[in-house]
Design a protein around this motif. Structure first.
Motif, PDB file in Angstrom:
ATOM      1  N   GLU A 230      -1.005  12.710   0.356  1.00 32.15           N
ATOM      2  CA  GLU A 230       0.362  12.806  -0.146  1.00 32.15           C
ATOM      3  C   GLU A 230       0.455  13.735  -1.348  1.00 32.15           C
ATOM      4  O   GLU A 230       1.389  14.555  -1.447  1.00 32.15           O
ATOM      5  CB  GLU A 230       0.901  11.428  -0.516  1.00 32.15           C
TER       6      GLU A 230
ATOM      7  N   ILE B 217      -3.446   8.645  -0.246  1.00 31.27           N
ATOM      8  CA  ILE B 217      -2.921   9.101  -1.547  1.00 31.27           C
ATOM      9  C   ILE B 217      -3.251  10.574  -1.758  1.00 31.27           C
ATOM     10  O   ILE B 217      -2.403  11.374  -2.185  1.00 31.27           O
ATOM     11  CB  ILE B 217      -3.509   8.250  -2.688  1.00 31.27           C
TER      12      ILE B 217
ATOM     13  N   THR C  18       0.733   4.050  -2.766  1.00 32.49           N
ATOM     14  CA  THR C  18       0.479   5.437  -2.359  1.00 32.49           C
ATOM     15  C   THR C  18       1.384   6.388  -3.131  1.00 32.49           C
ATOM     16  O   THR C  18       0.932   7.400  -3.682  1.00 32.49           O
ATOM     17  CB  THR C  18       0.713   5.601  -0.848  1.00 32.49           C
TER      18      THR C  18
ATOM     19  N   SER D  23       0.836  -1.207   0.000  1.00 33.51           N
ATOM     20  CA  SER D  23       0.000   0.000   0.000  1.00 33.51           C
ATOM     21  C   SER D  23       0.866   1.250   0.000  1.00 33.51           C
ATOM     22  O   SER D  23       0.485   2.282  -0.573  1.00 33.51           O
ATOM     23  CB  SER D  23      -0.935   0.011   1.214  1.00 33.51           C
TER      24      SER D  23
ATOM     25  N   LEU E 102      -6.866   4.041   1.817  1.00 32.51           N
ATOM     26  CA  LEU E 102      -5.796   4.195   0.835  1.00 32.51           C
ATOM     27  C   LEU E 102      -6.018   5.449   0.000  1.00 32.51           C
ATOM     28  O   LEU E 102      -5.088   6.224  -0.241  1.00 32.51           O
ATOM     29  CB  LEU E 102      -5.737   2.954  -0.050  1.00 32.51           C
TER      30      LEU E 102
ATOM     31  N   ALA F 156      -1.240   3.959   4.818  1.00 31.70           N
ATOM     32  CA  ALA F 156      -2.622   3.482   4.713  1.00 31.70           C
ATOM     33  C   ALA F 156      -2.923   2.298   5.616  1.00 31.70           C
ATOM     34  O   ALA F 156      -4.055   1.811   5.632  1.00 31.70           O
ATOM     35  CB  ALA F 156      -2.923   3.098   3.263  1.00 31.70           C
TER      36      ALA F 156
END
Length: 446
Positions: free
Chosen positions: A436, A433, A129, A125, A429, A410
């Motif tokens: 980020e 993302i 990501t 994950s 998740l 995540a």
């Protein structure tokens, strides 16, 4: 891009993101001795393709001595923009007993918005990501980007650590994102500011030239397994606290979970008490812990009536950020050697160490990630510790004291990492993302 535009782009890309994670998680990239090496190299190649598809112009595999390759990628910084290093790892823990899994461990399975499978959380994950966040910008990154994806973190992460220490310029950056941790609960954003280090070793006890009949010799012949069990149990007192001289207790200043919450998260059975004393945060984030993670003895199914000549155990020590892994390793092995009964022969092998980490106050990057997570989750992140260790983080902190190191991901405390039925919640998740990608954009703007 505005935060709203980033959020929409991440949402639109989720079908591809999930497909990428399923493809990567289907590869049994267990980098432990005794497991096939080909799948680990396959996962490295898959990761390389993902980073190229995310728009990074320079992508390559880097050989790591005694280990599997790291996948490295970079894109130059726009004029005046900072550079961000993104880290994760593509190797996974062994699946263990397949009978304990509700779905096949290496056949990623979606159930009600959750993806089950070994590595779906830890740490594929994290790989996804980074890939999905970068793909949002379609090759026009607001910051300089460096990505390093490790291939043997779960077993021998110190090997990448040694490689980086020999060539630190490869990963020099203004901020460093370590996507190998997570949140206490789904939707509860957190930044990890404290990591325990770790040490591990194998202890072997020998007493006889070979196993002998328990009827003819039991009661006089020294049993290697009995000796080893006495030694292992002596490392904790009656309350369950570590009692090895030199391994002192610590405290964590932030807020941790309650005992009731820990019982629920860990699945502690009714009537079984927790071990140790002090707050839960003190026990799992700031103090030493010793766990026997494996035993080499005859299993029950194949047991015979014999006094054992040899017994082995794998022992893991978790080290608080203030401690030193090599010193703790010495303290524990000296203690076991000292208390070994009956003059048994004791030997130690297969040593692994990794240092802990404690984050500083933070600056521009910390402000940007706080704002990004608040947008993605609807609330600001809180500070937490982690009982696990990431060997590379302490080296990065030492090599680049001016860089800000940010740990998030995540995973969550119910993700069953290192256990059967590992899983990642796909909405979590998506939020990570989104956070980020917004972070990269806002960090560029200052």
């Amino acid at each position: 891009m505005t935060p709203e535009e980033i959020e929409a782009a991440v949402q639109a890309g989720m079908p591809q993101t999930i497909e990428d994670l399923e493809g990567l998680a289907a590869i049994p990239s267990v980098a432990f001795p005794g497991h096939p090496e080909a799948p680990v190299h396959e996962a490295a190649a898959f990761t390389e393709r993902l980073l190229r598809a995310a728009g990074l112009p320079y992508v390559r595999q880097i050989p790591i001595e005694g280990s599997f390759p790291a996948v490295f990628a970079e894109a130059p910084a726009p004029p005046g923009a900072p550079t961000v290093l993104l880290y994760a790892h593509y190797d996974v823990q062994p699946a263990g007993d397949p009978a304990l899994w509700k779905t096949p461990p290496f056949e990623p399975t979606r159930v009600d918005g959750v993806l089950y499978g070994r590595g779906t959380a830890d740490d594929k994950s994290g790989v996804i990501t980074h890939v999905a966040a970068l793909r949002t910008f379609q090759g026009r990154f607001p910051v300089g980007v460096k990505v390093i994806i490790e291939g043997q973190e779960e077993y021998a992460g110190e090997r990448l650590q040694h490689f980086i220490e020999a060539d630190p310029e490869l990963v020099r950056a203004d901020a460093m994102v370590i996507a190998d941790v997570g949140n206490p609960y789904i939707g509860d954003p957190a930044l990890t500011t404290s990591l325990r280090g770790m040490a591990a070793f194998t202890v072997e006890v020998r007493t006889l030239a070979e196993a002998v009949h328990s009827g003819a010799f039991g009661g006089a012949a020294p049993d290697a397994l009995a000796a080893l069990m006495r030694m292992l149990t002596a490392m904790h007192d009656e309350a369950g606290d570590v009692c090895v001289p030199g391994l002192t207790r610590g405290t964590f200043s932030g807020r941790g979970c309650t005992e009731e919450e820990l019982r629920a998260t860990a699945g502690v059975l009714d009537g079984v008490s927790l071990v140790g004393t002090g707050s839960v945060a003190d026990r799992i984030w700031a103090s030493y812990a010793i766990t026997v993670t494996g035993l080499d003895v005859p299993d029950v199914h194949g047991a015979i009536n014999a006094v054992q000549a040899v017994a082995r155990a794998r022992v893991t020590i978790r080290i608080p950020p203030s401690g030193d892994a090599k010193t703790a390793l010495q303290d524990v092995t000296d203690f076991l050697r000292k208390i070994a009964p009956w003059g048994v022969q004791v030997s130690f092998s297969d040593f692994v160490t990794g240092a802990g980490f404690r984050a500083g106050a933070g600056g521009r990057a910390r402000g940007a990630v706080n704002h990004a997570m608040a947008h993605a989750f609807g609330q600001a992140p809180r500070e937490v510790g982690q009982g696990g260790s990431i060997p590379l983080v302490a080296s990065l902190s030492r090599l680049f004291p001016e860089a800000e190191i940010l740990l998030y991901g995540a995973e969550d405390d119910h993700a069953s990492i290192h256990a059967p039925n590992e899983r990642v919640v796909l909405d979590e998740l998506r939020r990570v993302i989104t956070a980020e990608a917004i972070f990269l954009s806002e960090y560029a703007q200052g």
